[in-house]
Design a protein around this motif. Structure first.
Motif, PDB file in Angstrom:
ATOM      1  N   ALA A 116      -4.217 -12.712 -13.291  1.00 19.12           N
ATOM      2  CA  ALA A 116      -3.305 -14.026 -11.715  1.00 19.12           C
ATOM      3  C   ALA A 116      -2.357 -12.259 -10.879  1.00 19.12           C
ATOM      4  O   ALA A 116      -2.694 -11.703  -9.645  1.00 19.12           O
ATOM      5  CB  ALA A 116      -1.854 -14.208 -11.345  1.00 19.12           C
ATOM      6  N   LEU A 117      -1.408 -11.947 -12.014  1.00 18.31           N
ATOM      7  CA  LEU A 117      -0.785 -10.227 -11.924  1.00 18.31           C
ATOM      8  C   LEU A 117      -1.577  -9.061 -12.061  1.00 18.31           C
ATOM      9  O   LEU A 117      -1.440  -8.496 -10.415  1.00 18.31           O
ATOM     10  CB  LEU A 117       0.143  -9.998 -12.746  1.00 18.31           C
ATOM     11  N   MET A 118      -2.907  -9.419 -12.031  1.00 20.77           N
ATOM     12  CA  MET A 118      -3.664  -8.125 -11.300  1.00 20.77           C
ATOM     13  C   MET A 118      -4.990  -8.054 -10.279  1.00 20.77           C
ATOM     14  O   MET A 118      -5.024  -7.224  -9.288  1.00 20.77           O
ATOM     15  CB  MET A 118      -4.300  -7.639 -12.646  1.00 20.77           C
ATOM     16  N   ASP A 119      -4.885  -8.940 -10.037  1.00 18.31           N
ATOM     17  CA  ASP A 119      -5.819  -9.371  -8.782  1.00 18.31           C
ATOM     18  C   ASP A 119      -4.828  -9.285  -7.995  1.00 18.31           C
ATOM     19  O   ASP A 119      -4.082  -8.399  -6.799  1.00 18.31           O
ATOM     20  CB  ASP A 119      -5.313 -10.924  -8.510  1.00 18.31           C
ATOM     21  N   VAL A 120      -3.124  -9.287  -8.206  1.00 19.41           N
ATOM     22  CA  VAL A 120      -2.276  -9.168  -7.068  1.00 19.41           C
ATOM     23  C   VAL A 120      -1.915  -7.788  -7.187  1.00 19.41           C
ATOM     24  O   VAL A 120      -1.451  -7.001  -5.888  1.00 19.41           O
ATOM     25  CB  VAL A 120      -0.951 -10.107  -7.145  1.00 19.41           C
ATOM     26  N   ALA A 121      -1.639  -7.213  -7.922  1.00 20.18           N
ATOM     27  CA  ALA A 121      -1.692  -5.872  -7.957  1.00 20.18           C
ATOM     28  C   ALA A 121      -2.567  -5.387  -7.017  1.00 20.18           C
ATOM     29  O   ALA A 121      -2.460  -3.726  -6.014  1.00 20.18           O
ATOM     30  CB  ALA A 121      -1.279  -5.162  -8.981  1.00 20.18           C
ATOM     31  N   PHE A 122      -3.995  -5.754  -7.509  1.00 21.61           N
ATOM     32  CA  PHE A 122      -4.959  -4.934  -7.042  1.00 21.61           C
ATOM     33  C   PHE A 122      -4.945  -5.286  -5.438  1.00 21.61           C
ATOM     34  O   PHE A 122      -4.965  -4.274  -4.366  1.00 21.61           O
ATOM     35  CB  PHE A 122      -6.025  -5.215  -6.894  1.00 21.61           C
ATOM     36  N   GLN A 123      -4.379  -6.263  -4.694  1.00 20.53           N
ATOM     37  CA  GLN A 123      -4.458  -6.517  -3.458  1.00 20.53           C
ATOM     38  C   GLN A 123      -3.473  -5.605  -2.748  1.00 20.53           C
ATOM     39  O   GLN A 123      -3.649  -5.378  -1.535  1.00 20.53           O
ATOM     40  CB  GLN A 123      -4.843  -8.148  -3.210  1.00 20.53           C
ATOM     41  N   SER A 124      -2.173  -5.720  -3.236  1.00 18.99           N
ATOM     42  CA  SER A 124      -1.288  -5.156  -2.537  1.00 18.99           C
ATOM     43  C   SER A 124      -1.385  -3.281  -2.507  1.00 18.99           C
ATOM     44  O   SER A 124      -1.151  -3.032  -1.883  1.00 18.99           O
ATOM     45  CB  SER A 124      -0.082  -5.230  -3.455  1.00 18.99           C
ATOM     46  N   PHE A 125      -1.641  -2.652  -3.532  1.00 20.36           N
ATOM     47  CA  PHE A 125      -1.426  -1.442  -3.857  1.00 20.36           C
ATOM     48  C   PHE A 125      -2.773  -0.905  -3.285  1.00 20.36           C
ATOM     49  O   PHE A 125      -3.133   0.455  -2.900  1.00 20.36           O
ATOM     50  CB  PHE A 125      -1.746  -1.326  -5.423  1.00 20.36           C
ATOM     51  N   GLU A 126      -4.324  -2.225  -3.557  1.00 18.91           N
ATOM     52  CA  GLU A 126      -5.483  -1.275  -2.670  1.00 18.91           C
ATOM     53  C   GLU A 126      -5.927   0.213  -3.383  1.00 18.91           C
ATOM     54  O   GLU A 126      -5.902   0.879  -2.209  1.00 18.91           O
ATOM     55  CB  GLU A 126      -5.333  -1.364  -1.446  1.00 18.91           C
ATOM     56  N   PRO A 127      -5.744  -0.027  -4.193  1.00 20.02           N
ATOM     57  CA  PRO A 127      -6.547   1.582  -4.386  1.00 20.02           C
ATOM     58  C   PRO A 127      -8.161   1.783  -4.820  1.00 20.02           C
ATOM     59  O   PRO A 127      -8.731   1.490  -4.646  1.00 20.02           O
ATOM     60  CB  PRO A 127      -6.449   1.561  -6.667  1.00 20.02           C
ATOM     61  N   ASP A 128      -8.411   3.562  -4.751  1.00 14.29           N
ATOM     62  CA  ASP A 128      -9.351   3.791  -4.319  1.00 14.29           C
ATOM     63  C   ASP A 128     -10.220   4.284  -5.278  1.00 14.29           C
ATOM     64  O   ASP A 128     -11.112   4.696  -6.083  1.00 14.29           O
ATOM     65  CB  ASP A 128      -9.815   4.781  -2.867  1.00 14.29           C
ATOM     66  N   THR A 129      -9.051   4.909  -6.393  1.00 15.01           N
ATOM     67  CA  THR A 129      -9.619   5.141  -7.983  1.00 15.01           C
ATOM     68  C   THR A 129      -8.865   4.375  -8.950  1.00 15.01           C
ATOM     69  O   THR A 129      -7.629   3.935  -8.478  1.00 15.01           O
ATOM     70  CB  THR A 129      -9.134   6.624  -8.084  1.00 15.01           C
TER      71      THR A 129
END
Length: 127
Positions: A74-87
């Motif tokens: 759940a926390l990683m989902d939020v991190a990925f969605q908010s930061f939107e990494p390309d790498t």
């Protein structure tokens, strides 16, 4: 040219912190370090690139720090969605501290769990 957005898991560890320092010194990348800060995570290793080891806040707007277990989906989902990494530099790894079979099993299961969750998040971003 747009700035890369990089997530570095395990970014407070010895090798990973060198990567974070390199990214911030040699590129225009924005970096989010995700680290659980167990025995190997040393936030002081990122002090020279602006991280305050006590508060985990950065004076460099390109560096963010998330103290988290990468198996917390759940926390990683939020991190990925908010930061939107390309790498993604997935370098987090808990090494077993003794050679018992039980601890080795736990280590292998955790390593696989981490890898699958990072891949799941990355696949969702790419879709």
């Amino acid at each position: 040219m747009f700035a890369k957005r990089c997530i570095v898991t395990g970014g407070a560890g010895f090798i990973c912190s060198a990567l974070v320092r390199l990214l911030l010194k040699e590129t225009d990348a924005k970096v989010l370090v995700v680290d659980k800060l167990t025995y190997a995570g040393v936030p002081e290793s990122l002090k020279e690139v602006g991280l305050n080891p006590e508060t985990l806040e950065s004076s460099d707007g390109r560096l963010g720090f998330l103290k988290a277990d990468i198996c917390d989906m759940a926390l990683m989902d939020v991190a990925f969605q908010s930061f939107e990494p390309d790498t993604i530099f997935h370098l987090a790894l808990m090494l077993p501290t003794s050679g018992t079979k039980h601890k080795l099993k736990v280590f292998i299961n955790r390593a696989v769990c981490q890898q699958l969750k990072i891949l799941k998040n990355n696949t969702q971003l790419s879709a």
